[in-house]
Design a protein around this motif. Structure first.
Motif, PDB file in Angstrom:
ATOM      1  N   ASP A  70     -12.785  38.347  93.105  1.00 37.06           N
ATOM      2  CA  ASP A  70     -13.338  37.606  94.234  1.00 37.06           C
ATOM      3  C   ASP A  70     -13.645  36.173  93.824  1.00 37.06           C
ATOM      4  OD1 ASP A  70     -14.447  36.809  96.572  1.00 37.06           O
ATOM      5  OD2 ASP A  70     -16.240  38.049  96.439  1.00 37.06           O
ATOM      6  N   PHE A  71     -12.804  35.227  94.266  1.00 38.26           N
ATOM      7  CA  PHE A  71     -13.011  33.819  93.966  1.00 38.26           C
ATOM      8  C   PHE A  71     -14.078  33.178  94.851  1.00 38.26           C
ATOM      9  CE2 PHE A  71      -9.132  33.192  91.384  1.00 38.26           C
ATOM     10  CZ  PHE A  71      -9.620  32.248  90.483  1.00 38.26           C
ATOM     11  N   SER A  72     -14.527  33.888  95.875  1.00 37.86           N
ATOM     12  CA  SER A  72     -15.420  33.264  96.853  1.00 37.86           C
ATOM     13  C   SER A  72     -16.898  33.363  96.496  1.00 37.86           C
ATOM     14  CB  SER A  72     -15.199  33.902  98.234  1.00 37.86           C
ATOM     15  OG  SER A  72     -15.617  35.252  98.244  1.00 37.86           O
ATOM     16  N   VAL A  73     -17.237  34.033  95.389  1.00 38.57           N
ATOM     17  CA  VAL A  73     -18.654  34.269  95.091  1.00 38.57           C
ATOM     18  C   VAL A  73     -19.432  32.967  94.895  1.00 38.57           C
ATOM     19  CG1 VAL A  73     -18.393  36.607  94.172  1.00 38.57           C
ATOM     20  CG2 VAL A  73     -18.058  34.646  92.660  1.00 38.57           C
ATOM     21  N   GLY A  74     -18.816  31.966  94.277  1.00 41.33           N
ATOM     22  CA  GLY A  74     -19.504  30.689  94.093  1.00 41.33           C
ATOM     23  C   GLY A  74     -19.809  30.010  95.418  1.00 41.33           C
ATOM     24  N   SER A  75     -18.867  30.063  96.341  1.00 41.34           N
ATOM     25  CA  SER A  75     -19.093  29.456  97.657  1.00 41.34           C
ATOM     26  C   SER A  75     -20.149  30.219  98.440  1.00 41.34           C
ATOM     27  CB  SER A  75     -17.782  29.398  98.440  1.00 41.34           C
ATOM     28  OG  SER A  75     -17.279  30.699  98.696  1.00 41.34           O
ATOM     29  N   VAL A  76     -20.239  31.537  98.228  1.00 35.81           N
ATOM     30  CA  VAL A  76     -21.289  32.333  98.868  1.00 35.81           C
ATOM     31  C   VAL A  76     -22.658  31.895  98.359  1.00 35.81           C
ATOM     32  CG1 VAL A  76     -22.258  34.652  99.099  1.00 35.81           C
ATOM     33  CG2 VAL A  76     -19.794  34.309  99.284  1.00 35.81           C
ATOM     34  N   LEU A  77     -22.764  31.654  97.051  1.00 33.23           N
ATOM     35  CA  LEU A  77     -24.027  31.158  96.477  1.00 33.23           C
ATOM     36  C   LEU A  77     -24.432  29.854  97.144  1.00 33.23           C
ATOM     37  CD1 LEU A  77     -25.011  31.023  92.726  1.00 33.23           C
ATOM     38  CD2 LEU A  77     -25.216  28.979  94.123  1.00 33.23           C
TER      39      LEU A  77
END
Length: 334
Positions: A70-77
């Motif tokens: 999941d590459f999106s975890v940073g953007s979720v943060l």
């Protein structure tokens, strides 16, 4: 009695890496005349780095162990704390409501990521890249691209204090341990990890399990984001997938957690791994090592863990063969 001995043995094996790494760097810094490792302010730094990277490692582990990167975890943060932090500031929320708001946004982002993954039926890496770019763009539109700034909102910044951060982590770990070990979701997770095709054939709903994993990952990233926000007082938006840099510190704790999972709970093992990494970082700083050397050492340790975990079954087979051989020789002698 045997069960008690096994529990004690597994507990010692679980905490052993943390104790060994801590004592090793304390000895090394003492020998080089660099006092202060693991005490006072340095201990607070180690604690913060442990919990922050531990939450991110937990977020990654729930998807990556089932083959979903999941590459999106940073953007979720970013989106969870920028949205939740600004709402808390504008509406005069307290620290608990700010945390809950960030959690709600993070879990909603995880839900969106999971729905996109199961709906588009694209490889998880591809779908998560698209979701990450969308979340980054939304984060930029909030507060006119200024992110969130709470430097003067001292009543909201309590979550970086040791007492509150430990309390938050304890609550989260209790929930995760229960979910992973005492629910149908946890059973399905373990089934999918050992063989997705076989698990699906016997009735495990891979889609619903994936969505729940994404929601849990969103909640973990929100917790990490709240710690980061309370520590620094501000969070700036990012673009061009640069938000993926937030997850770079999570791989070593995650692999250590996977290795320790056979002796205890995976969530606890991940936090033990995060503590080891935090000690490594602080110890190298005390010894005057640069960030480039730390990056190299992190990569080497991750590589060693990958080699070990990929070949651990060989050690088990060798041990079983040795026992079988000894048993056969004893029968021949008798």
């Amino acid at each position: 009695m045997n069960k008690l001995v096994r529990i004690l043995k597994n507990s010692l094996i679980t905490v052993a890496p943390a104790i060994i790494v801590y004592l090793l760097f304390m000895l090394a810094t003492t020998l080089f005349g660099e006092a202060g490792f693991g005490v006072g302010g340095d201990l607070k730094t180690i604690l913060y780095n442990t919990l922050y990277s531990g939450f991110i490692a937990l977020a990654l582990s729930y998807n990556l162990t089932s083959g979903r990167f999941d590459f999106s975890v940073g953007s979720v943060l970013l989106l969870s704390v920028i949205g939740g932090g600004n709402l808390a500031k504008e509406l005069g929320m307290g620290p608990v409501m700010m945390l809950l708001t960030c959690l709600a946004i993070g879990m909603s982002c995880g839900l969106v990521s999971g729905i996109v993954y199961i709906t588009l039926k694209l490889p998880p890496m591809v779908s998560s890249l698209g979701v990450a770019m969308v979340f980054e763009a939304i984060g930029f539109t909030i507060n006119k691209g200024k992110g969130v700034r709470l430097m003067t909102e001292f009543d909201l910044l309590i979550w970086s204090e040791p007492v509150y951060s430990i309390l938050l982590t304890a609550v989260v770990l209790i929930i995760l341990i229960y979910l992973l070990n005492f629910t149908k979701f946890g059973y399905n997770c373990r089934s999918l990890q050992t063989g997705q095709k076989n698990a699906v054939e016997v009735g495990v709903n891979e889609k619903s399990n994936s969505v729940i994993c994404y929601i849990i990952a969103g909640a973990m990233m929100a917790c990490a984001g709240v710690l980061f926000l309370c520590k620094n007082g501000m969070v700036a938006p990012k673009a061009g997938l640069s938000s993926s840099s937030y997850m770079m510190s999570a791989f070593l704790p995650m692999f250590i957690g996977q290795a320790l999972a056979r002796y205890s709970d995976r969530n606890i093992g991940t936090m033990i791994g995060a503590f080891c990494q935090a000690c490594l970082t602080s110890g190298l700083v005390k010894l005057g090592c640069g960030s480039s050397l730390k990056t190299v050492l992190d990569g080497v340790v991750v590589l060693l863990f990958l080699v070990y975990t990929s070949n651990s079954y060989k050690f088990a087979l060798r041990h079983a063969w040795k026992e079988k051989k000894e048993k056969a020789l004893s029968l021949i002698k008798n």
